[in-house]
Scaffold this active site. Structure first.
Site, PDB file in Angstrom:
ATOM      1  CG  HIS A 152      -1.687  -1.265   1.411  1.00 21.54           C
ATOM      2  ND1 HIS A 152      -2.862  -1.565   0.767  1.00 21.54           N
ATOM      3  CD2 HIS A 152      -1.389  -2.358   2.178  1.00 21.54           C
ATOM      4  CE1 HIS A 152      -3.276  -2.772   1.133  1.00 21.54           C
ATOM      5  NE2 HIS A 152      -2.404  -3.276   1.971  1.00 21.54           N
ATOM      6  CB  SER A 282      13.490  21.370 -14.391  1.00 20.90           C
ATOM      7  OG  SER A 282      12.599  22.461 -14.380  1.00 20.90           O
TER       8      SER A 282
END
Length: 477
Positions: A152, A282
């Site tokens: 999870h 970026s």
């Protein structure tokens, strides 16, 4: 490149030259000529009025496709196969009367398409096993390195970096076996005639069924194959395309899962994909190291995963012996599925061979969670020393809550071990805590499982495909 019109990025940015050539017009039309030659030669051998000189003239121009003339004919007749029949006949003039004798368009179209798909599967197979080979090396190298296991996306129990890699490998072994099963059942359409009844060939051979059956065997053998579909309509079963795309989708699913795991691990700063010296992460944030390779795998994988539904619809809408609404669709779907997956596997090879592991960050993350995971072991050691299990359990629960608050509310490090060391209830094991907290004691059989799985399931595949190993992943841009 003509920059004034759209260019398919699968060709310009992602797929390899080999895969692009496999779906090229040059390969397709050369296969058509090879099929026409095999048909004419076999018909001659079985007694039809075809001469060796006609066949030889066809062979002379087998590799010399007159594309411009074929394109001119297609604009006139609106039929690609007949355009190439005429173009071929303009070169091999003596053979013009017997080119395509008894055949339907799907004789060349379907048989060539099947060969192209099978050759494409060979390219995929080679890249798939090369990814497996690189992940094998990674898994064995890090089979003993403890890391947090997650369920999870929450810290669960420890595993090892290498054992986690076997999960990626196991997905690929399943894919490999599915691909192998698909290719083991591969067959050509054969020589079946217009609606699959071989009526035209029965007419040519005066109703002699044995010669019609022998014709199909000879043609297929000259192409290097031995199996054909027992029955067809005008085309080979379009369910084969669906089966092909399902296998490609499954490989894409495996790559997608890998790429997502790497993206999460890179966010955690535990494992990174390769990042080149001059690479820019970026345009705005110069410090960033975006996992662009893994993101590209996921992006292309979504495309491939979506395509089997398209082929399922095509297979389900074939009216009776055939309908032509599959043609334009399949020109796009089949080729682009392979081109996209080829690009995925190129990147997968590159990433899996150049993964960077930051073991100190991994150890830091283990240290933050292991105290909670070790509470059961701490409690059991205290019970062995004469402690009361129920009292110890309550004490650990209280201290764990306090440590959890220190982490979540105060933003500090996990101090559960310090709290345990300061509590006299656990005095009996204070000098054993370092041993109890040894991460290697919490990884179970992960190292052994890694070796066993690779030895039993991966190595036999790699040994079988040893002749194609050694490829490198090419990232174009």
């Amino acid at each position: 490149m003509d920059n004034s019109v759209y260019q398919n990025p699968l060709i310009t940015r992602y797929a390899s030259r080999a895969m692009a050539e496999n779906f090229s017009d040059e390969k397709r039309f050369k296969l058509w000529r090879k099929l026409w030659i095999a048909l004419a030669e076999s018909e001659m051998e079985l007694g039809l009025n075809i001469t060796k000189s006609q066949v030889d003239e066809m062979k002379k121009f087998a590799e010399d496709i007159n594309f411009e003339l074929a394109e001119k004919f297609e604009r006139e007749v609106r039929h690609d196969v007949m355009a190439h029949v005429h173009a071929f006949g303009e070169q091999a003039k003596s053979a013009m009367p017997i080119i395509h004798l008894g055949a339907t368009s799907c004789f060349v179209d379907c048989n060539s398409e099947l060969i192209i798909l099978n050759d494409a599967l060979d390219i995929i197979n080679a890249k798939l096993v090369n990814v497996m080979d690189k992940l094998r090396a990674f898994a064995l190298k890090y089979k003993d390195l403890p890391t947090l296991g997650f369920t999870h996306l929450q810290p669960a129990q420890l595993t090892t970096v290498g054992k986690r890699a076997t999960l990626w490998l196991q997905d690929l072994t399943i894919d490999y076996n599915n691909l192998e099963n698909l290719q083991s059942s591969f067959r050509l359409r054969g020589v079946k005639g217009t609606t699959g009844t071989q009526a035209s060939f029965m007419e040519l051979f005066g109703g002699d069924e044995s010669k019609v059956k022998e014709l199909e065997k000879r043609v297929v053998k000259k192409l290097g194959y031995d199996k054909v579909y027992g029955v067809t309509g005008q085309t080979y079963p379009r369910k084969f395309d669906y089966n092909v795309l399902c296998v490609l989708s499954q490989i894409a699913q495996s790559a997608y899962k890998f790429s997502n795991d790497i993206r999460i691990l890179q966010n955690m700063k535990e494992i990174e994909e390769p990042f080149e010296k001059s690479q820019i992460g970026s345009s705005a944030m110069a410090y960033k190291r975006n996992p662009m390779r893994s993101e590209r795998i996921g992006s292309l994988a979504r495309f491939v995963i979506s395509l089997p539904l398209n082929s399922a619809i095509t297979a389900g809408t074939q009216w009776f012996e055939r309908t032509l609404d599959d043609s334009a669709n399949r020109r796009i779907v089949n080729a682009q599925a392979f081109l996209a997956l080829d690009g995925i596997l190129n990147i997968y090879m590159n990433v899996s061979e150049n993964l960077v592991v930051y073991d100190k960050v991994i150890a830091k993350h283990i240290a933050a969670e292991l105290p909670f995971m070790a509470t059961e072991n701490i409690m059991m050691e205290c019970v062995k020393a004469g402690g009361n299990r129920q009292e110890l359990h309550e004490k650990i629960r209280v201290l764990s809550m306090e440590a959890g608050k220190n982490v979540k509310v105060n933003g500090k490090d996990n101090n559960l071990i310090e709290l345990i060391k300061a509590d006299k209830t656990f005095a009996a094991i204070h000098d054993k805590l370092d041993k109890i907290l040894d991460a290697s004691k919490f990884i179970g059989r992960a190292p052994s499982q890694t070796v066993e799985f690779i030895t039993n399931e991966v190595d036999p595949i790699l040994k079988k495909n040893s002749g194609v190993l050694g490829q490198k992943g090419d990232v174009k841009v």
